[in-house]
Scaffold this motif. Structure first.
Motif, PDB file in Angstrom:
ATOM      1  N   LEU A 232       1.016  -1.420   0.028  1.00  0.00           N
ATOM      2  CA  LEU A 232       0.097   0.029   0.179  1.00  0.00           C
ATOM      3  C   LEU A 232       0.851   1.284   0.140  1.00  0.00           C
ATOM      4  O   LEU A 232       0.588   2.184  -0.681  1.00  0.00           O
ATOM      5  CB  LEU A 232      -0.879  -0.112   1.300  1.00  0.00           C
ATOM      6  CG  LEU A 232      -2.029  -1.102   1.182  1.00  0.00           C
ATOM      7  CD1 LEU A 232      -2.797  -1.013   2.540  1.00  0.00           C
ATOM      8  CD2 LEU A 232      -2.838  -0.996  -0.037  1.00  0.00           C
ATOM      9  N   ARG A 233       1.960   1.251   0.841  1.00  0.00           N
ATOM     10  CA  ARG A 233       3.010   2.464   0.839  1.00  0.00           C
ATOM     11  C   ARG A 233       3.608   2.535  -0.691  1.00  0.00           C
ATOM     12  O   ARG A 233       3.795   3.600  -0.995  1.00  0.00           O
ATOM     13  CB  ARG A 233       3.938   2.197   1.837  1.00  0.00           C
ATOM     14  CG  ARG A 233       3.446   2.611   3.338  1.00  0.00           C
ATOM     15  CD  ARG A 233       4.547   2.944   4.178  1.00  0.00           C
ATOM     16  NE  ARG A 233       5.610   1.795   4.175  1.00  0.00           N
ATOM     17  CZ  ARG A 233       5.650   0.952   5.324  1.00  0.00           C
ATOM     18  NH1 ARG A 233       4.910   1.066   6.240  1.00  0.00           N
ATOM     19  NH2 ARG A 233       6.602   0.087   5.200  1.00  0.00           N
ATOM     20  N   GLY A 234       3.824   1.590  -1.194  1.00  0.00           N
ATOM     21  CA  GLY A 234       4.624   1.625  -2.542  1.00  0.00           C
ATOM     22  C   GLY A 234       3.681   1.627  -3.521  1.00  0.00           C
ATOM     23  O   GLY A 234       4.021   2.092  -4.661  1.00  0.00           O
ATOM     24  N   ALA A 235       2.563   1.588  -3.572  1.00  0.00           N
ATOM     25  CA  ALA A 235       1.395   1.706  -4.728  1.00  0.00           C
ATOM     26  C   ALA A 235       1.545   2.937  -5.444  1.00  0.00           C
ATOM     27  O   ALA A 235       1.499   4.081  -4.862  1.00  0.00           O
ATOM     28  CB  ALA A 235       0.004   1.718  -4.248  1.00  0.00           C
ATOM     29  N   ALA A 236       1.899   2.964  -6.744  1.00  0.00           N
ATOM     30  CA  ALA A 236       2.026   4.542  -7.483  1.00  0.00           C
ATOM     31  C   ALA A 236       1.940   4.024  -8.925  1.00  0.00           C
ATOM     32  O   ALA A 236       2.178   2.770  -9.404  1.00  0.00           O
ATOM     33  CB  ALA A 236       3.523   4.989  -7.229  1.00  0.00           C
ATOM     34  N   PRO A 237       1.590   4.792  -9.838  1.00  0.00           N
ATOM     35  CA  PRO A 237       1.590   4.472 -11.459  1.00  0.00           C
ATOM     36  C   PRO A 237       2.930   3.866 -11.636  1.00  0.00           C
ATOM     37  O   PRO A 237       3.890   4.411 -11.614  1.00  0.00           O
ATOM     38  CB  PRO A 237       1.124   5.943 -11.929  1.00  0.00           C
ATOM     39  CG  PRO A 237       0.530   6.548 -10.855  1.00  0.00           C
ATOM     40  CD  PRO A 237       1.414   6.040  -9.780  1.00  0.00           C
ATOM     41  N   GLY A 238       2.767   2.813 -12.562  1.00  0.00           N
ATOM     42  CA  GLY A 238       3.660   2.339 -13.105  1.00  0.00           C
ATOM     43  C   GLY A 238       4.741   1.176 -12.300  1.00  0.00           C
ATOM     44  O   GLY A 238       5.725   0.635 -12.928  1.00  0.00           O
ATOM     45  N   VAL A 239       4.354   0.965 -11.141  1.00  0.00           N
ATOM     46  CA  VAL A 239       5.335   0.288 -10.150  1.00  0.00           C
ATOM     47  C   VAL A 239       5.043  -1.372 -10.508  1.00  0.00           C
ATOM     48  O   VAL A 239       4.074  -1.818 -10.787  1.00  0.00           O
ATOM     49  CB  VAL A 239       5.227   0.434  -8.647  1.00  0.00           C
ATOM     50  CG1 VAL A 239       5.647   2.012  -8.329  1.00  0.00           C
ATOM     51  CG2 VAL A 239       3.788  -0.096  -8.433  1.00  0.00           C
ATOM     52  N   VAL A 240       6.137  -2.038 -10.260  1.00  0.00           N
ATOM     53  CA  VAL A 240       6.048  -3.440 -10.426  1.00  0.00           C
ATOM     54  C   VAL A 240       6.340  -4.152  -9.168  1.00  0.00           C
ATOM     55  O   VAL A 240       7.504  -3.920  -8.214  1.00  0.00           O
ATOM     56  CB  VAL A 240       7.460  -3.919 -11.425  1.00  0.00           C
ATOM     57  CG1 VAL A 240       7.224  -5.487 -11.503  1.00  0.00           C
ATOM     58  CG2 VAL A 240       7.213  -3.629 -12.816  1.00  0.00           C
TER      59      VAL A 240
END
Length: 279
Positions: A232-240
Motif C-alpha cells: 500500500l505504501r509503494g502503490a504508484a503508477p507504473g510500479v512493479v
C-alpha cells in the motif's frame, strides 16, 4: 477441449500481451502496458557487486547489474545495462508479479483471488516447478496471465558459466512454450542478479529483463500486515510489485493479496501485464 483448441484459445488470450520493442544500447525503449499506455524504463541504476556467498537479503531490494561494456556484435534485441524496474503510464496502473512457482499449494489460491477481482498478473516461473505443475501453467494461460522465465533451478547466474546460464533459461523457455502455448518474452534473474552475460543471453533469446520497484519482502515471512503495508505504501503508477507464490510458506502472501487487492481497486488502481512493441 482438444489440444489444438486450447492452444488457439491461449494464443488469443495472449494476443494483447506480446511485450516491448527494441531498446537502445543505452537501455532506453518504448514500453507499453496492456491498456495501451506508453513510456520508457527508468534510468539504469548501479547495483552492489556480486559477492560469494550471497544472501538474498543483500540484493532483493535493489537488483544487481553488471557494469561491463556492451558487446559490439548485433543481437535480435539491444543488450540492456539494467533491468526494467517500472513503467511510465497514464493513470494509476500497477503490475503484480509472482516468483518461484508454480506451487500446487499456494499458486491456485493466488489465481483464485486474481480471478475473483478480474486482475491479470505476471508469473515468473521456474522450469523445475512448472514441469511438476503443468496444469497451473495452462490455467495461467487460460485466465490471461503472463508467464515469464525465472530459470530452471533458481541458481545465482552471476556465478555460472555462459553455457549454464543459457541452458537454465532456454530449457525453461522450451517448457513454457510447450505448456503455455507461447515462448516467454520476459525474464527475471533469480535474486535479482544480472550481469553482462545474462543481459546478452536474454537478448539473444528474445527476452527483456524485468525486475521490480516494490519489494513486498514476503520472502522473509514478515507477517501479513507488514506485506500489506509495504504494498500500500509503494502503490504508484507504473510500479512493479514483487511477490512469491512458492519457495516456502506463502500463506502470508495469499492473505496479504486477499486484503490489499480490493483496497487498491477501491482507490481506483488498475492492474495490468507488460507487452512488447516491435518496431
Amino acid at each position: 477441449m482438444q489440444k489444438d483448441q486450447l492452444l488457439t484459445r491461449r494464443r488469443a488470450l495472449l494476443a494483447g500481451v506480446a511485450a516491448l520493442g527494441a531498446a537502445g544500447a543505452a537501455g532506453t525503449a518504448g514500453l507499453l502496458l496492456s491498456d495501451g499506455s506508453s513510456g520508457a524504463p527508468a534510468p539504469p541504476a548501479a547495483g552492489p557487486p556480486a559477492r560469494s556467498p550471497l544472501r538474498s537479503s543483500a540484493f532483493r531490494i535493489a537488483p544487481m547489474t553488471g557494469d561491463a561494456a556492451l558487446p559490439a556484435r548485433p543481437l535480435p534485441l539491444a543488450v540492456r545495462r539494467a533491468p526494467i524496474l517500472r513503467f511510465s503510464v497514464s493513470g494509476d496502473t500497477m503490475l503484480l508479479t509472482f516468483d518461484d512457482g508454480p506451487s500446487p499449494q499456494y499458486t491456485p489460491q493466488v489465481l483464485d483471488i486474481l480471478a475473483r477481482h478480474d486482475v491479470q498478473a505476471t508469473f515468473m516461473v521456474c522450469g523445475g516447478m512448472a514441469d511438476k505443475s503443468r496444469d497451473l501453467v495452462a490455467r495461467m494461460a487460460d485466465e490471461g496471465h503472463v508467464v515469464g522465465n525465472h530459470t530452471w533451478s533458481h541458481p545465482l547466474l552471476t556465478h555460472r558459466t555462459r553455457g549454464v546460464i543459457r541452458d537454465e533459461i532456454e530449457r525453461t523457455s522450451d517448457l513454457i512454450e510447450k505448456v503455455y502455448g507461447e515462448r516467454p518474452l520476459w525474464f527475471r534473474a533469480p535474486y535479482g542478479a544480472w550481469n553482462r552475460d545474462v543481459f546478452q543471453i536474454n537478448a539473444e533469446l528474445g527476452m527483456e529483463p524485468l525486475a521490480w520497484s516494490v519489494d513486498s519482502m514476503d520472502w522473509t515471512t514478515p507477517g501479513t500486515d507488514a506485506i500489506v503495508r509495504r504494498v500500500l505504501r509503494g502503490a504508484a503508477p507504473g510500479v512493479v510489485v514483487l511477490h512469491h507464490d512458492a519457495g516456502g510458506d506463502r500463506s502470508q502472501t495469499v492473505r496479504a493479496l486477499r486484503t490489499y487487492l480490493p483496497t487498491l481497486l477501491d482507490k481506483g488502481y488498475r492492474f495490468t501485464v507488460p507487452r512488447r512493441q516491435y518496431g
